[in-house]
Design a protein around this motif. Sequence first.
Motif, PDB file in Angstrom:
ATOM      1  N   GLN A  69       0.602  -1.615   0.039  1.00  0.00           N
ATOM      2  CA  GLN A  69      -0.182   0.079  -0.083  1.00  0.00           C
ATOM      3  C   GLN A  69       0.780   0.999  -0.097  1.00  0.00           C
ATOM      4  O   GLN A  69       1.874   1.338   0.645  1.00  0.00           O
ATOM      5  CB  GLN A  69      -0.520  -0.279   0.945  1.00  0.00           C
ATOM      6  N   ASN A 120      -5.289  -0.492  -7.190  1.00  0.00           N
ATOM      7  CA  ASN A 120      -6.631  -0.354  -6.757  1.00  0.00           C
ATOM      8  C   ASN A 120      -6.377   0.791  -6.292  1.00  0.00           C
ATOM      9  O   ASN A 120      -5.175   0.964  -5.170  1.00  0.00           O
ATOM     10  CB  ASN A 120      -7.005  -1.588  -5.584  1.00  0.00           C
ATOM     11  N   THR A 122      -7.849   3.280  -3.863  1.00  0.00           N
ATOM     12  CA  THR A 122      -9.349   3.675  -2.635  1.00  0.00           C
ATOM     13  C   THR A 122      -9.277   5.276  -1.803  1.00  0.00           C
ATOM     14  O   THR A 122      -7.578   5.080  -2.192  1.00  0.00           O
ATOM     15  CB  THR A 122      -8.775   2.738  -1.159  1.00  0.00           C
ATOM     16  N   TYR A 123     -10.158   5.703  -1.205  1.00  0.00           N
ATOM     17  CA  TYR A 123     -10.329   7.422  -1.203  1.00  0.00           C
ATOM     18  C   TYR A 123     -10.713   7.145   0.247  1.00  0.00           C
ATOM     19  O   TYR A 123     -12.060   7.533   0.065  1.00  0.00           O
ATOM     20  CB  TYR A 123     -11.098   7.916  -2.497  1.00  0.00           C
ATOM     21  N   PRO A 124     -10.225   7.098   1.263  1.00  0.00           N
ATOM     22  CA  PRO A 124     -10.929   6.884   2.613  1.00  0.00           C
ATOM     23  C   PRO A 124     -11.744   7.705   2.840  1.00  0.00           C
ATOM     24  O   PRO A 124     -12.516   8.036   3.870  1.00  0.00           O
ATOM     25  CB  PRO A 124      -9.489   5.996   3.300  1.00  0.00           C
ATOM     26  N   SER A 129      -5.652   9.463  -0.072  1.00  0.00           N
ATOM     27  CA  SER A 129      -5.416   8.388  -1.227  1.00  0.00           C
ATOM     28  C   SER A 129      -4.830   7.313  -0.796  1.00  0.00           C
ATOM     29  O   SER A 129      -3.522   7.455  -0.686  1.00  0.00           O
ATOM     30  CB  SER A 129      -5.683   8.914  -2.853  1.00  0.00           C
ATOM     31  N   ASN A 132      -2.626   0.802  -4.103  1.00  0.00           N
ATOM     32  CA  ASN A 132      -2.519  -0.342  -3.132  1.00  0.00           C
ATOM     33  C   ASN A 132      -2.263  -1.590  -4.585  1.00  0.00           C
ATOM     34  O   ASN A 132      -3.352  -2.138  -5.675  1.00  0.00           O
ATOM     35  CB  ASN A 132      -4.145  -2.011  -2.814  1.00  0.00           C
TER      36      ASN A 132
END
Length: 409
Positions: A69, A120, A122-124, A129, A132
């Motif tokens: 990550q 991949n 991701t935007y938590p 951002s 992965n």
Amino acid sequence: MAAPTVRVRIGFTPDTFTLDDLVRGVLDSGKLGGATTLTDVTSDVQSITINRGRSRDLDSFITGSCSVQLLNNARKYENTNTSSPYYPGIEPMIEIHVDATTDGGSNYEDLFVGFVTDINLTYPDANNSFANFQASDAFMKIANTELINASFSSTNSGTLIDNILDNANVKFGSNRNIETGVSNMQSLSGLSANTLSVLQTVEQSENGLLFIAKDGKLTFKSRHTTFPSTPSATFSDDGSDIPYLKVDYINDDNEIYNIVSLERLSGSTQTVQDTGSQLKYLVRSLSRTGLYNDSDTEVLAAANFLLGKFKDALIRFDNLQVDLTEASTTNQNKILARDVGDVVKVELTPPGSGSPSQITSLEIIDSVSYSITPDIFSSTYKLSNADVQAFFRLDNTLFGVLDTDKLGY
């Protein structure tokens, strides 16, 4: 004590000319072959998980995996961001290398070498951002090739593996470490099958080991090499050698086989059994067909060998977990050097009185896993008993004992 320093490098833009590619197919662009350039992305690493090996002794090794990550707040790892310094090389099948050092960077020990399969994003939340990167080792490439109407001459198992890798439909390359096999394989004609499946049949026919090593090399060990004389490291809970966090001490029936039936291509089934084991543990059968050995005599020897290994219940260690952040630099180096197929010694000192006061066992590493974050650096090994894997060896203090029912072939 500090944890080893981990490094992650990714080959975003292979420095090779690719015909008809819109970017790498442009002449006078400096992309006319050569090795992939690896970019250090360690400063963005948030976590790393690595899993390599097999589930148990009788299984074949599976494709190793790595998950990294990366912080992506600067949008460096988006393949649609033309302003990224890595554009347009943010794509599947690029190389990824993970290694670690304990001396500030003079020497690095490989942990994983493979190829990115998925990226991949991701935007938590509104401010962060993450990218992965999922990767697999070179088994993935082999598993995506097929032998088509291929023919191979009779030869030893190691040479056959080399010949398969050199097949026109495979073209694996030179990144390999293949030992000369002990067993001779029969000639194969008109073979059409998945390449990895064929290679693993050679592995079973030899009773050797076939895996992708931590440095990314396809590695084959003959059965004589895999049976140890001395351990490469010792893990102990008594303050000596390499300390560990925990280990499982297992006495179960998961690998008991008292009828073994093996059959080679164009051969007769060779079956051996042990009635004493059957009376104790019930009937438990192990069967393999389609082996490539060139004689029924050797298949029978292999059946007797496997019966000797698995007819009795084994007490073994498993799921050995070590913490590299608490280990000395010397022990960190020993841990980082370990790979699947290595033989290690495990020592356990149970609480309370009893004899022996310490339980020891030689074990083969079946799988290696790493979990790495800014606060955690741990490794877990799945193990199988190595004592039962040993051939009788003259004058050897470990494996030179008569009447041990361990006469190999």
